[in-house]
Design a protein around this motif. Sequence first.
Motif, PDB file in Angstrom:
ATOM      1  N   THR A   1      -2.000  -2.681   5.524  1.00  0.00           N
ATOM      2  CA  THR A   1      -0.914  -3.100   4.640  1.00  0.00           C
ATOM      3  C   THR A   1      -1.301  -3.013   3.169  1.00  0.00           C
ATOM      4  N   ALA A   2      -2.438  -3.597   2.801  1.00  0.00           N
ATOM      5  CA  ALA A   2      -2.857  -3.588   1.400  1.00  0.00           C
ATOM      6  C   ALA A   2      -3.179  -2.175   0.931  1.00  0.00           C
ATOM      7  N   LEU A   3      -3.857  -1.393   1.778  1.00  0.00           N
ATOM      8  CA  LEU A   3      -4.209  -0.023   1.407  1.00  0.00           C
ATOM      9  C   LEU A   3      -2.962   0.807   1.153  1.00  0.00           C
ATOM     10  N   LEU A   4      -1.963   0.686   2.041  1.00  0.00           N
ATOM     11  CA  LEU A   4      -0.735   1.457   1.877  1.00  0.00           C
ATOM     12  C   LEU A   4       0.038   1.015   0.640  1.00  0.00           C
ATOM     13  N   GLY A   5      -0.018  -0.274   0.329  1.00  0.00           N
ATOM     14  CA  GLY A   5       0.630  -0.739  -0.884  1.00  0.00           C
ATOM     15  C   GLY A   5       0.040  -0.079  -2.115  1.00  0.00           C
ATOM     16  N   ARG A   6      -1.289   0.008  -2.164  1.00  0.00           N
ATOM     17  CA  ARG A   6      -1.943   0.671  -3.298  1.00  0.00           C
ATOM     18  C   ARG A   6      -1.685   2.172  -3.281  1.00  0.00           C
ATOM     19  N   ARG A   7      -1.758   2.762  -2.111  1.00  0.00           N
ATOM     20  CA  ARG A   7      -1.580   4.210  -1.992  1.00  0.00           C
ATOM     21  C   ARG A   7      -0.185   4.641  -2.443  1.00  0.00           C
ATOM     22  N   LEU A   8       0.834   3.900  -2.056  1.00  0.00           N
ATOM     23  CA  LEU A   8       2.212   4.267  -2.360  1.00  0.00           C
ATOM     24  C   LEU A   8       2.719   3.670  -3.668  1.00  0.00           C
ATOM     25  N   GLY A   9       1.957   2.737  -4.242  1.00  0.00           N
ATOM     26  CA  GLY A   9       2.420   2.087  -5.466  1.00  0.00           C
ATOM     27  C   GLY A   9       3.597   1.164  -5.231  1.00  0.00           C
ATOM     28  N   LEU A  10       3.565   0.437  -4.113  1.00  0.00           N
ATOM     29  CA  LEU A  10       4.656  -0.455  -3.717  1.00  0.00           C
ATOM     30  C   LEU A  10       4.167  -1.885  -3.600  1.00  0.00           C
ATOM     31  N   PRO A  11       5.072  -2.834  -3.866  1.00  0.00           N
ATOM     32  CA  PRO A  11       6.488  -2.665  -4.250  1.00  0.00           C
ATOM     33  C   PRO A  11       6.642  -2.149  -5.673  1.00  0.00           C
TER      34      PRO A  11
ATOM     35  N   SER B   1      27.010  15.982  -4.503  1.00  0.00           N
ATOM     36  CA  SER B   1      25.684  15.491  -4.866  1.00  0.00           C
ATOM     37  C   SER B   1      25.787  14.016  -5.230  1.00  0.00           C
ATOM     38  N   ALA B   2      24.735  13.272  -4.965  1.00  0.00           N
ATOM     39  CA  ALA B   2      24.726  11.841  -5.255  1.00  0.00           C
ATOM     40  C   ALA B   2      23.304  11.387  -5.565  1.00  0.00           C
ATOM     41  N   TYR B   3      23.198  10.213  -6.187  1.00  0.00           N
ATOM     42  CA  TYR B   3      21.879   9.691  -6.524  1.00  0.00           C
ATOM     43  C   TYR B   3      21.941   8.175  -6.704  1.00  0.00           C
ATOM     44  N   ASP B   4      20.784   7.567  -6.655  1.00  0.00           N
ATOM     45  CA  ASP B   4      20.601   6.169  -7.054  1.00  0.00           C
ATOM     46  C   ASP B   4      19.210   6.061  -7.656  1.00  0.00           C
ATOM     47  N   ASP B   5      19.140   5.624  -8.910  1.00  0.00           N
ATOM     48  CA  ASP B   5      17.850   5.416  -9.568  1.00  0.00           C
ATOM     49  C   ASP B   5      17.682   3.959 -10.004  1.00  0.00           C
ATOM     50  N   THR B   6      18.444   3.069  -9.384  1.00  0.00           N
ATOM     51  CA  THR B   6      18.406   1.653  -9.771  1.00  0.00           C
ATOM     52  C   THR B   6      17.813   0.747  -8.694  1.00  0.00           C
ATOM     53  N   PHE B   7      17.504   1.285  -7.507  1.00  0.00           N
ATOM     54  CA  PHE B   7      17.071   0.424  -6.411  1.00  0.00           C
ATOM     55  C   PHE B   7      15.610   0.009  -6.558  1.00  0.00           C
ATOM     56  N   ALA B   8      15.301  -1.124  -5.977  1.00  0.00           N
ATOM     57  CA  ALA B   8      13.925  -1.605  -5.916  1.00  0.00           C
ATOM     58  C   ALA B   8      13.309  -1.179  -4.593  1.00  0.00           C
ATOM     59  N   ALA B   9      12.110  -0.601  -4.655  1.00  0.00           N
ATOM     60  CA  ALA B   9      11.408  -0.159  -3.450  1.00  0.00           C
ATOM     61  C   ALA B   9      10.525  -1.298  -2.945  1.00  0.00           C
ATOM     62  N   ARG B  10      10.795  -1.744  -1.745  1.00  0.00           N
ATOM     63  CA  ARG B  10      10.039  -2.842  -1.178  1.00  0.00           C
ATOM     64  C   ARG B  10       8.668  -2.361  -0.721  1.00  0.00           C
ATOM     65  N   GLY B  11       7.776  -3.313  -0.497  1.00  0.00           N
ATOM     66  CA  GLY B  11       6.437  -2.976  -0.050  1.00  0.00           C
ATOM     67  C   GLY B  11       6.406  -2.604   1.415  1.00  0.00           C
ATOM     68  N   ALA B  12       5.299  -2.002   1.825  1.00  0.00           N
ATOM     69  CA  ALA B  12       5.104  -1.688   3.238  1.00  0.00           C
ATOM     70  C   ALA B  12       4.770  -2.967   3.990  1.00  0.00           C
ATOM     71  N   GLY B  13       5.352  -3.136   5.154  1.00  0.00           N
ATOM     72  CA  GLY B  13       5.125  -4.336   5.946  1.00  0.00           C
ATOM     73  C   GLY B  13       4.849  -4.012   7.394  1.00  0.00           C
ATOM     74  N   ARG B  14       4.285  -4.976   8.110  1.00  0.00           N
ATOM     75  CA  ARG B  14       3.940  -4.850   9.522  1.00  0.00           C
ATOM     76  C   ARG B  14       2.985  -3.673   9.761  1.00  0.00           C
ATOM     77  N   CYS B  15       2.069  -3.494   8.823  1.00  0.00           N
ATOM     78  CA  CYS B  15       1.125  -2.378   8.894  1.00  0.00           C
ATOM     79  C   CYS B  15      -0.283  -2.831   9.264  1.00  0.00           C
ATOM     80  N   GLY B  16      -0.420  -4.089   9.674  1.00  0.00           N
ATOM     81  CA  GLY B  16      -1.717  -4.588  10.094  1.00  0.00           C
ATOM     82  C   GLY B  16      -2.740  -4.513   8.978  1.00  0.00           C
ATOM     83  N   PRO B  17      -3.985  -4.121   9.286  1.00  0.00           N
ATOM     84  CA  PRO B  17      -5.037  -4.081   8.260  1.00  0.00           C
ATOM     85  C   PRO B  17      -4.812  -3.008   7.206  1.00  0.00           C
TER      86      PRO B  17
END
Length: 264
Positions: free
Chosen positions: A224-234, A206-222
Amino acid sequence: MTNSPAVRSGSGRRPLAPVRRLATVAGAALLAGTAIVCAPGAAYSTPGSGTSVAPPSDFGDCPPLPQGVDPGRWRCEVQTAAPRLTLGRVTVTLAPITMTHAEGPLADGGKAQVWGGMHAAATSVPGGLTGTAMGDRSPLLGLAIQPEYGGRSDFYSGQLSLRFRLRGPLVPKSCAVGADTPVDFRLQRSGPSTWVSQDPPVIEFSAYDDTFAARGAGRCGPLTALLGRRLGLPATEGNLLSFDASYTFRTYDRLSQGRPAGRV
């Protein structure tokens, strides 16, 4: 650690994968079951995903060996896991991922690794694009996430980079979390490895990582902003990748078919 070329999920192995020479090795390998270095004094243990997967058995992605090495001292390792992933405000149990790589000593005695391939299917995100019951009911509003190899790996230290392709009828094919710069993981053990079988060799860990930074969604066209809010990213904190995995290995002198020599 040298970058290796990106291999998309499901694309299999590359004919001539580059070799990563390792100047030093601290600890034994984990990601493929033989390497990962835990932080000194670390006592934190995160449970795995709790999702069992069938032991890996397909060596079709084993990469070519470097020139001049001993096939009996190089082994191809195949790992399968169904990770539990939290990115921003979304948590999913991903469909099983299979990764393959080779490792062993070079002719001069130095350690090296060669990337083989990665396969992963898409996993539906509950709530779809809207994060509501409507998103689940409407196929048009569906959203799924699919891990892809991000082009960097070091199985001795537990380092791995991934992109997370976002899928859906309304989502551009280019859309991904970490589209331009992949998400980097440094995995740690969650406990000791367990030998399930000696012949064939099957090891669970078993393994884990809880220290990484989750980047935002990119190259999503119009979207992009909606997916950022929906996923809570970055999101710089609160992210988690954990899994219970199994892996197997076979030395190259025992592989059923020969492999052409690569270049160091």
